[in-house]
Motif scaffolding. Sequence first.
Motif, PDB file in Angstrom:
ATOM      1  N   ASP A  58      -3.938  -7.705   4.246  1.00  0.00           N
ATOM      2  CA  ASP A  58      -2.986  -7.853   3.103  1.00  0.00           C
ATOM      3  C   ASP A  58      -2.624  -6.508   2.384  1.00  0.00           C
ATOM      4  N   SER A  59      -3.313  -5.558   2.465  1.00  0.00           N
ATOM      5  CA  SER A  59      -2.979  -4.256   1.891  1.00  0.00           C
ATOM      6  C   SER A  59      -1.948  -3.464   2.552  1.00  0.00           C
ATOM      7  N   LYS A  61       0.397  -5.186   4.523  1.00  0.00           N
ATOM      8  CA  LYS A  61       1.415  -6.244   4.933  1.00  0.00           C
ATOM      9  C   LYS A  61       2.749  -5.836   4.281  1.00  0.00           C
TER      10      LYS A  61
END
Length: 121
Positions: A58-59, A61
């Motif tokens: 997520d960091s 994306k």
Amino acid sequence: QVQLVESGGGLVQAGGSLRLSCAASGRTSMGWFRQAPGKEREFVAAISRTGVTTYYADSVKGRFTISRDNAKNTAYLQMNSLKPEDTAVYYCTADSLLRVLSRRLEDYDSWGQGTQVTVSS
């Protein structure tokens, strides 16, 4: 196991871009992990043998893109909009057992030598 040779990395200012390359001795699913000083190695991105499926942390994306050139057995990690918190040693990895694409460190059995990425603020 698969032999992996990484290239790329270096020093860049925040907001800049870098591209990492990883040449493999065979065609497998591949990925990138990173490890900052004092922290555990963490998943960044992975790509399947065909290149059809990709996973991202997520960091990263929306900022990082993993791709591959199967003719060269090489994977790439294009890193854009870099932040100081992206500073780490980046490791290319591969799963020579041809399992399902994974985000888990323990599912990869081959590792590159690591390349330093430093993002200055």
